[in-house]
Design a protein around this motif. Sequence first.
Motif, PDB file in Angstrom:
ATOM      1  N   LEU A  61       0.813  -1.213   0.000  1.00  0.00           N
ATOM      2  CA  LEU A  61       0.000   0.000   0.000  1.00  0.00           C
ATOM      3  C   LEU A  61       0.848   1.264   0.000  1.00  0.00           C
ATOM      4  CD1 LEU A  61      -2.842  -1.003   2.452  1.00  0.00           C
ATOM      5  CD2 LEU A  61      -2.988  -0.682  -0.014  1.00  0.00           C
ATOM      6  N   GLY A  62       1.752   1.381   0.948  1.00  0.00           N
ATOM      7  CA  GLY A  62       2.572   2.581   1.017  1.00  0.00           C
ATOM      8  C   GLY A  62       1.760   3.802   1.418  1.00  0.00           C
ATOM      9  N   ARG A  63       2.251   4.983   1.030  1.00  0.00           N
ATOM     10  CA  ARG A  63       1.599   6.241   1.360  1.00  0.00           C
ATOM     11  C   ARG A  63       0.518   6.569   0.343  1.00  0.00           C
ATOM     12  NH1 ARG A  63       4.956   9.213   4.955  1.00  0.00           N
ATOM     13  NH2 ARG A  63       3.235  10.706   4.993  1.00  0.00           N
ATOM     14  N   ALA A  64      -0.425   7.441   0.763  1.00  0.00           N
ATOM     15  CA  ALA A  64      -1.479   7.871  -0.149  1.00  0.00           C
ATOM     16  C   ALA A  64      -0.890   8.676  -1.295  1.00  0.00           C
ATOM     17  CB  ALA A  64      -2.526   8.680   0.609  1.00  0.00           C
ATOM     18  N   PHE A  65       0.078   9.501  -0.983  1.00  0.00           N
ATOM     19  CA  PHE A  65       0.815  10.241  -1.999  1.00  0.00           C
ATOM     20  C   PHE A  65       2.162  10.638  -1.402  1.00  0.00           C
ATOM     21  CE2 PHE A  65      -2.047  13.184   0.196  1.00  0.00           C
ATOM     22  CZ  PHE A  65      -1.148  14.091   0.723  1.00  0.00           C
ATOM     23  N   SER A  66       3.060  11.075  -2.252  1.00  0.00           N
ATOM     24  CA  SER A  66       4.399  11.454  -1.795  1.00  0.00           C
ATOM     25  C   SER A  66       4.514  12.973  -1.795  1.00  0.00           C
ATOM     26  CB  SER A  66       5.466  10.837  -2.701  1.00  0.00           C
ATOM     27  OG  SER A  66       6.745  11.351  -2.384  1.00  0.00           O
ATOM     28  N   LEU A  67       4.702  13.563  -0.619  1.00  0.00           N
ATOM     29  CA  LEU A  67       4.883  15.013  -0.536  1.00  0.00           C
ATOM     30  C   LEU A  67       6.163  15.457  -1.240  1.00  0.00           C
ATOM     31  CD1 LEU A  67       4.023  17.785   0.464  1.00  0.00           C
ATOM     32  CD2 LEU A  67       5.181  17.281   2.638  1.00  0.00           C
ATOM     33  N   PRO A  68       7.304  14.772  -1.049  1.00  0.00           N
ATOM     34  CA  PRO A  68       8.495  15.176  -1.810  1.00  0.00           C
ATOM     35  C   PRO A  68       8.267  15.127  -3.316  1.00  0.00           C
ATOM     36  CG  PRO A  68       9.120  13.744   0.003  1.00  0.00           C
ATOM     37  CD  PRO A  68       7.631  13.710  -0.069  1.00  0.00           C
ATOM     38  N   SER A  69       7.546  14.110  -3.779  1.00  0.00           N
ATOM     39  CA  SER A  69       7.266  14.022  -5.216  1.00  0.00           C
ATOM     40  C   SER A  69       6.381  15.174  -5.669  1.00  0.00           C
ATOM     41  CB  SER A  69       6.595  12.683  -5.541  1.00  0.00           C
ATOM     42  OG  SER A  69       7.454  11.611  -5.250  1.00  0.00           O
ATOM     43  N   ALA A  70       5.414  15.548  -4.820  1.00  0.00           N
ATOM     44  CA  ALA A  70       4.535  16.662  -5.163  1.00  0.00           C
ATOM     45  C   ALA A  70       5.311  17.973  -5.240  1.00  0.00           C
ATOM     46  CB  ALA A  70       3.407  16.771  -4.145  1.00  0.00           C
ATOM     47  N   LEU A  71       6.215  18.182  -4.283  1.00  0.00           N
ATOM     48  CA  LEU A  71       7.037  19.389  -4.307  1.00  0.00           C
ATOM     49  C   LEU A  71       8.007  19.367  -5.488  1.00  0.00           C
ATOM     50  CD1 LEU A  71       7.821  19.751  -0.491  1.00  0.00           C
ATOM     51  CD2 LEU A  71       6.098  20.969  -1.848  1.00  0.00           C
ATOM     52  N   LEU A  72       8.542  18.180  -5.777  1.00  0.00           N
ATOM     53  CA  LEU A  72       9.423  18.051  -6.936  1.00  0.00           C
ATOM     54  C   LEU A  72       8.655  18.357  -8.218  1.00  0.00           C
ATOM     55  CD1 LEU A  72      12.171  17.285  -8.126  1.00  0.00           C
ATOM     56  CD2 LEU A  72      11.401  14.892  -8.147  1.00  0.00           C
ATOM     57  N   LEU A  73       7.388  17.948  -8.257  1.00  0.00           N
ATOM     58  CA  LEU A  73       6.550  18.263  -9.406  1.00  0.00           C
ATOM     59  C   LEU A  73       6.408  19.766  -9.562  1.00  0.00           C
ATOM     60  CD1 LEU A  73       4.548  17.560 -11.683  1.00  0.00           C
ATOM     61  CD2 LEU A  73       2.763  17.435  -9.935  1.00  0.00           C
ATOM     62  N   ALA A  74       6.204  20.478  -8.443  1.00  0.00           N
ATOM     63  CA  ALA A  74       6.070  21.937  -8.506  1.00  0.00           C
ATOM     64  C   ALA A  74       7.348  22.580  -9.036  1.00  0.00           C
ATOM     65  CB  ALA A  74       5.732  22.486  -7.121  1.00  0.00           C
ATOM     66  N   LEU A  75       8.498  22.100  -8.548  1.00  0.00           N
ATOM     67  CA  LEU A  75       9.776  22.645  -9.020  1.00  0.00           C
ATOM     68  C   LEU A  75      10.011  22.311 -10.493  1.00  0.00           C
ATOM     69  CD1 LEU A  75      12.062  21.840  -5.942  1.00  0.00           C
ATOM     70  CD2 LEU A  75      11.145  24.074  -6.621  1.00  0.00           C
ATOM     71  N   THR A  76       9.703  21.061 -10.858  1.00  0.00           N
ATOM     72  CA  THR A  76       9.879  20.647 -12.249  1.00  0.00           C
ATOM     73  C   THR A  76       8.977  21.448 -13.172  1.00  0.00           C
ATOM     74  OG1 THR A  76      10.425  18.403 -11.519  1.00  0.00           O
ATOM     75  CG2 THR A  76       9.801  18.687 -13.832  1.00  0.00           C
ATOM     76  N   LEU A  77       7.720  21.585 -12.749  1.00  0.00           N
ATOM     77  CA  LEU A  77       6.765  22.338 -13.547  1.00  0.00           C
ATOM     78  C   LEU A  77       7.221  23.787 -13.719  1.00  0.00           C
ATOM     79  CD1 LEU A  77       4.088  22.639 -15.003  1.00  0.00           C
ATOM     80  CD2 LEU A  77       2.962  22.878 -12.781  1.00  0.00           C
ATOM     81  N   SER A  78       7.716  24.384 -12.645  1.00  0.00           N
ATOM     82  CA  SER A  78       8.190  25.768 -12.727  1.00  0.00           C
ATOM     83  C   SER A  78       9.376  25.875 -13.689  1.00  0.00           C
ATOM     84  CB  SER A  78       8.603  26.260 -11.335  1.00  0.00           C
ATOM     85  OG  SER A  78       7.510  26.215 -10.442  1.00  0.00           O
ATOM     86  N   GLY A  79      10.320  24.930 -13.549  1.00  0.00           N
ATOM     87  CA  GLY A  79      11.473  24.947 -14.444  1.00  0.00           C
ATOM     88  C   GLY A  79      11.083  24.761 -15.895  1.00  0.00           C
ATOM     89  N   VAL A  80      10.156  23.842 -16.145  1.00  0.00           N
ATOM     90  CA  VAL A  80       9.717  23.597 -17.517  1.00  0.00           C
ATOM     91  C   VAL A  80       8.996  24.811 -18.083  1.00  0.00           C
ATOM     92  CG1 VAL A  80       8.167  22.210 -18.941  1.00  0.00           C
ATOM     93  CG2 VAL A  80       9.627  21.102 -17.257  1.00  0.00           C
ATOM     94  N   LEU A  81       8.184  25.475 -17.253  1.00  0.00           N
ATOM     95  CA  LEU A  81       7.482  26.678 -17.709  1.00  0.00           C
ATOM     96  C   LEU A  81       8.471  27.763 -18.137  1.00  0.00           C
ATOM     97  CD1 LEU A  81       4.623  26.894 -15.053  1.00  0.00           C
ATOM     98  CD2 LEU A  81       4.310  26.675 -17.523  1.00  0.00           C
ATOM     99  N   VAL A  82       9.489  27.990 -17.305  1.00  0.00           N
ATOM    100  CA  VAL A  82      10.486  29.009 -17.633  1.00  0.00           C
ATOM    101  C   VAL A  82      11.297  28.590 -18.860  1.00  0.00           C
ATOM    102  CG1 VAL A  82      12.542  30.209 -16.806  1.00  0.00           C
ATOM    103  CG2 VAL A  82      10.615  29.823 -15.252  1.00  0.00           C
ATOM    104  N   LEU A  83      11.702  27.300 -18.903  1.00  0.00           N
ATOM    105  CA  LEU A  83      12.479  26.804 -20.030  1.00  0.00           C
ATOM    106  C   LEU A  83      11.694  26.907 -21.330  1.00  0.00           C
ATOM    107  CD1 LEU A  83      15.014  25.377 -21.136  1.00  0.00           C
ATOM    108  CD2 LEU A  83      13.898  23.193 -20.570  1.00  0.00           C
ATOM    109  N   ALA A  84      10.436  26.494 -21.281  1.00  0.00           N
ATOM    110  CA  ALA A  84       9.611  26.537 -22.486  1.00  0.00           C
ATOM    111  C   ALA A  84       9.421  27.974 -22.967  1.00  0.00           C
ATOM    112  CB  ALA A  84       8.264  25.887 -22.213  1.00  0.00           C
TER     113      ALA A  84
END
Length: 427
Positions: A301-324
Motif C-alpha cells: 500500500l505505502g503512502r497515499a501520496f508522496s509530498l516530496p514528489s509533489a514538491l518536486l513536481l512543482a519545481l519541475t513544472l516551474s522549471g519547464v514553464l520558464v524553459l519553455a
Amino acid sequence: MMDFLKPSLSPDVIVIIVALGIGLLIGLERERRKGEGPGRSPAGLRTFAAASLAGAVSVMIGGKGLLALVTAGIMAMTAIAYLRSRSDDPGLTSEIALILTVLLGGLATQRPLLAAGVAVILAILLAGRAALHDFVRKVLSEDEVKDGLIFAAATLVVLPLLPDRSVGPYGALNPRAIWIIVILVMAIGAAGHVAIRLLGARGGLAISGFASGFVSSTATIGAMGARARKAPELLGAATAGATLSTVATIVQLVAVLAATNLATLRSLTIPLLCAGAAAGLYGAIFTVKGMRETSAAELQLGRAFSLPSALLLALTLSGVLVLAAGLRDAFGEIGLLVSAAVAGLADTHSPAVATATLAASGKINSADAVTPILAALSTNTLSKIVVGWVSGGRSFALRLIPGLVLVIAAAWAGAVGPDVAHQMFRR
C-alpha cells in the motif's frame, strides 16, 4: 385564488416546531447513550429539546443578547454537571452538543433550514461514534492520517496564500495555478490509494497497477517489472498492471489539462481517446490472461501520496514553464517542442501543463500545443520502456513494449488522422 397555498401556521409557530424538532433529533441520539445509574449523563431527550427551545425563545424575546446570556448560563450549568459527574468517560461530546443545540435553536429563528440541516449532520456524527472511532483507529494508518493533514494544509492553508498572477522570468509562473496542479495530482494519487485499499488483493495486479499509475506510471511499471521478475507466474498480470498504469497517465493528463486550459484539452481529445482506448484494450487482454494465472496478489500500500514528489513536481513544472517560455522566445515553436520532449523524459504532466499554460495566456494556439504535448508523451514512453526492461527483464519487456508503442502510435494517429482526412477530402 392562491390563498390556499399560503401556510396556515404563523412564522413564530414554525420556528418553535423546527427548534423542537432539532432538540428532539439530537436528544433522541443522546438518550440512547445516556446510561443508567449514578454515572448516567445529565442530559437526555428532554434536556436537549428544552435547550433548543430556550435558544429559539430567547432570540424571539430579547434577540442575540439574550441568546448569549442563555447560552452562557447553560454552559455554566453544563460545566457544573460535568464536574459532579461520576462517569469514567472524560469525553465532552454531550456537553458540546448541548451548547450547540441551544445555538441551533437560536439559528432556527432566522434560518430554519440551515439550522435543521446542521442538526441532522450533528446527529449523524453523534450516532456514528463507533464507526468513526474504528475507522480512525483500525482502518486508517498513521501515515494516511498524516497524508490527510498534509493535503488539508496544502488546500486550505497554502493555496489561499499564493498570488494568482504571472511572476518570474518571462512572466511564465503563476504560483496559484502551479499549486492547483500539485493539489490535483495529490488528490488523484490519494484516490488511487483508496482504490487499492478498497479492492485489496482480490482486485489483482491489473487494478492496482491502474490505481498506482495515478501516483507514478513509470514507478508502477518498475514495481510490476520487479514483481514479474520475482514471480514469473505473475508475468501476465504484471504486464496488465503496467499497461493500465498508462491509462491512468492519460486520465491524469486529461484532468490537469482541464484545470489548465480547456481549449488545449479539446484539441487533444481525439489523440488522448485513441491512446486511452489502445492502452485499455491491450491491458484488458493481459488482465484476462493474468486472472487465469492468479486469483490474488499481495499489494504494497505505502503512502497515499508522496509530498516530496509533489514538491518536486512543482519545481519541475516551474522549471519547464520558464524553459519553455525562454526557448520559445529564442527559437520560436521549435524551442517549445524541444523543451517539451526533453522534460517528457522525466514526467509527462509538467511539459503538458507548461504548454497548456502558454496556450491559456494566448502565446500559442491550442492547436499548436498538440505536438509538444504528444512529444512529451512519446519521450516519457521511452523512459517507461527502459524502466520496464531493466526492472522486469526481457520477458516482461517483450510483453510490455508492444502495448506502449501501440499507445503512442494511436495518439499520433489520432492527431494526424483528421488532418490527413481533411487534406484528402479537399483533393
